[in-house]
Scaffold this motif. Sequence first.
Motif, mmCIF file in Angstrom:
data_model
loop_
_atom_site.group_PDB
_atom_site.id
_atom_site.type_symbol
_atom_site.label_atom_id
_atom_site.label_comp_id
_atom_site.label_asym_id
_atom_site.label_seq_id
_atom_site.Cartn_x
_atom_site.Cartn_y
_atom_site.Cartn_z
ATOM 1 N N LYS A 124 -4.509 12.573 -23.260
ATOM 2 C CA LYS A 124 -3.566 12.513 -22.142
ATOM 3 C C LYS A 124 -2.311 13.323 -22.436
ATOM 4 C CE LYS A 124 -1.591 10.784 -18.373
ATOM 5 N NZ LYS A 124 -2.143 10.786 -17.017
ATOM 6 N N VAL A 125 -1.834 13.249 -23.647
ATOM 7 C CA VAL A 125 -0.636 14.004 -24.024
ATOM 8 C C VAL A 125 -0.875 15.498 -23.822
ATOM 9 C CG1 VAL A 125 0.853 14.654 -25.955
ATOM 10 C CG2 VAL A 125 0.215 12.252 -25.619
ATOM 11 N N ALA A 126 -2.022 15.984 -24.272
ATOM 12 C CA ALA A 126 -2.341 17.409 -24.114
ATOM 13 C C ALA A 126 -2.410 17.792 -22.648
ATOM 14 C CB ALA A 126 -3.665 17.727 -24.809
ATOM 15 N N ALA A 127 -3.070 16.963 -21.842
ATOM 16 C CA ALA A 127 -3.176 17.240 -20.409
ATOM 17 C C ALA A 127 -1.792 17.306 -19.769
ATOM 18 C CB ALA A 127 -4.028 16.172 -19.735
ATOM 19 N N SER A 128 -0.908 16.417 -20.169
ATOM 20 C CA SER A 128 0.436 16.396 -19.576
ATOM 21 C C SER A 128 1.245 17.625 -19.979
ATOM 22 C CB SER A 128 1.172 15.113 -19.978
ATOM 23 O OG SER A 128 1.583 15.121 -21.337
ATOM 24 N N HIS A 129 1.070 18.108 -21.195
ATOM 25 C CA HIS A 129 1.754 19.330 -21.629
ATOM 26 C C HIS A 129 1.349 20.508 -20.751
ATOM 27 C CE1 HIS A 129 4.131 18.657 -25.362
ATOM 28 N NE2 HIS A 129 3.411 17.545 -25.419
ATOM 29 N N HIS A 130 0.096 20.520 -20.309
ATOM 30 C CA HIS A 130 -0.382 21.598 -19.444
ATOM 31 C C HIS A 130 0.051 21.381 -18.000
ATOM 32 C CE1 HIS A 130 -3.794 21.980 -22.635
ATOM 33 N NE2 HIS A 130 -2.715 22.647 -22.990
ATOM 34 N N GLU A 169 4.950 15.053 -15.510
ATOM 35 C CA GLU A 169 5.833 14.619 -16.592
ATOM 36 C C GLU A 169 5.083 14.600 -17.925
ATOM 37 O OE1 GLU A 169 8.540 10.735 -17.894
ATOM 38 O OE2 GLU A 169 7.661 10.864 -15.886
ATOM 39 N N VAL A 170 5.671 15.211 -18.926
ATOM 40 C CA VAL A 170 5.085 15.187 -20.266
ATOM 41 C C VAL A 170 5.207 13.781 -20.837
ATOM 42 C CG1 VAL A 170 5.245 16.086 -22.616
ATOM 43 C CG2 VAL A 170 5.583 17.616 -20.669
ATOM 44 N N VAL A 171 4.099 13.275 -21.383
ATOM 45 C CA VAL A 171 4.113 11.922 -21.952
ATOM 46 C C VAL A 171 3.846 11.984 -23.448
ATOM 47 C CG1 VAL A 171 3.352 10.892 -19.781
ATOM 48 C CG2 VAL A 171 1.648 11.532 -21.502
ATOM 49 N N THR A 172 4.130 10.895 -24.118
ATOM 50 C CA THR A 172 3.912 10.775 -25.552
ATOM 51 C C THR A 172 2.763 9.800 -25.822
ATOM 52 O OG1 THR A 172 5.417 8.896 -25.813
ATOM 53 C CG2 THR A 172 6.375 11.126 -25.935
ATOM 54 N N VAL A 173 2.328 9.770 -27.040
ATOM 55 C CA VAL A 173 1.310 8.800 -27.446
ATOM 56 C C VAL A 173 1.798 7.391 -27.161
ATOM 57 C CG1 VAL A 173 0.104 7.816 -29.443
ATOM 58 C CG2 VAL A 173 0.246 10.298 -29.167
ATOM 59 N N GLU A 174 3.059 7.137 -27.449
ATOM 60 C CA GLU A 174 3.624 5.810 -27.219
ATOM 61 C C GLU A 174 3.612 5.450 -25.730
ATOM 62 O OE1 GLU A 174 4.970 8.163 -29.144
ATOM 63 O OE2 GLU A 174 4.449 7.204 -31.052
ATOM 64 N N ASP A 175 3.887 6.425 -24.885
ATOM 65 C CA ASP A 175 3.847 6.179 -23.442
ATOM 66 C C ASP A 175 2.461 5.720 -23.004
ATOM 67 O OD1 ASP A 175 6.508 6.953 -23.005
ATOM 68 O OD2 ASP A 175 5.949 9.060 -22.701
ATOM 69 N N VAL A 176 1.446 6.365 -23.557
ATOM 70 C CA VAL A 176 0.073 6.051 -23.158
ATOM 71 C C VAL A 176 -0.327 4.654 -23.623
ATOM 72 C CG1 VAL A 176 -2.350 6.739 -23.301
ATOM 73 C CG2 VAL A 176 -0.565 8.492 -23.218
ATOM 74 N N VAL A 177 -0.112 4.360 -24.897
ATOM 75 C CA VAL A 177 -0.581 3.073 -25.429
ATOM 76 C C VAL A 177 0.275 1.906 -24.941
ATOM 77 C CG1 VAL A 177 -1.634 4.128 -27.461
ATOM 78 C CG2 VAL A 177 0.738 3.337 -27.577
#
Length: 391
Positions: A171-177, A188-196
């Motif tokens: 998900k983080v990679a997808a958001s960076h794109h 919006e770019v997300v972090t690993v922490e945002d996802v979990v």
Amino acid sequence: MSLNGAACIAGAYEHPTRKADDKSLAQLHAEVAQGALDDAGLSFDDVDGYFCAGDAPGLGAASMLEYMGLTKVRHMDSTDTGGSAYVLAVGHAAEAIAAGRCSVALITCAGRPRAEKAPPDLMVKAFFGPTVPEVPFENPYLHTVANTYGLVAQRHMHEYGTTSEQLAWIKVAASHHAQHNPHAMLREVVTVEDVVNSPLIADPLHKLDCCVVSDGGGALVVVHPDIAKTLKRPTVMLRGAGEAIKHLNGGKVDLSFSATRWSGERAFEMARVKPSDIQYVSIYDSFTITVLMQLEDLGFCEKGQGGRFVADGNLISGVGRLPFNTDGGGLCSNHPGNRGGMTKVIECVRQLRGEAHPKVQVKDCHLALANGTGGSLGTRHGAATLILERV
């Protein structure tokens, strides 16, 4: 019959809308058709083959042919395998072209689940309705799309030690794109922490592990190589195509792999290349676990090593060694009519033509792979794989 070099993708178009309150389903199909034909430098009068799936209204191909005024079509195909349908359709179009049944094949996809306020269990009703033979044996377990994928993720974690944090990197990679895609639903770019830390949907999958639901669609124009030579667009040649189905087999099923194990093998064999030759991948991303498993089944890493492979930005263009879904994919950008395979092929075409956003464009991209799965990895599903080359 090998399809290596049998056909080229001459046109590709993705509808910019993500909520089509003012458009009918047929209208969306027609608009993406016009866009793809314009991109190829062709017209409706040039089309002699038409391909769609279960998202087309009415009688499918028959209804859309009349709606779009396609009177010269001599071959049609409405094979439906859900999310993989439009990856598979490119291979079927190439087969028809190679057999001389058509020379200019139009493929259209469209959907309006947001505008129609479709319930979350729409796909369950479509694929697991009362007339489906296995339903009486499965309904007592109250499965849904999300919880069947949750079972797959749980099994992968149990077998191989995969973690939620590793899945989150997808998900983080997808958001960076997606941040570079003006049409993406989630930029919006997300972090690993945002996802979990996002709400749990079907343990261990969180809200941000799940794809978006969107209206819109896309289209492709697949042509004979001789026609491609006359056009002014860069040539994207089909080098390999594979398709496969995986069944539940009465419950005797291994949830740790998908039908991509077979579709990918067939595509690589036809293309006469190997995973390490691929510079960019478009992977159907209904859930983060879907991507991880497809990467393993395609041979980009060993089975069970997918968690390590996707971690630490390895899928981010310009950062990792295998850029994926540089438009933001279904996790962030677009998932029209629950058939995200179409957008996967379109982004491959953009990358091979050098037309992706400059921030995510893979340098000198000449060999790309698109893969789709449709149905449910936790039950029965179809898979399709394409290997495409800019020549």
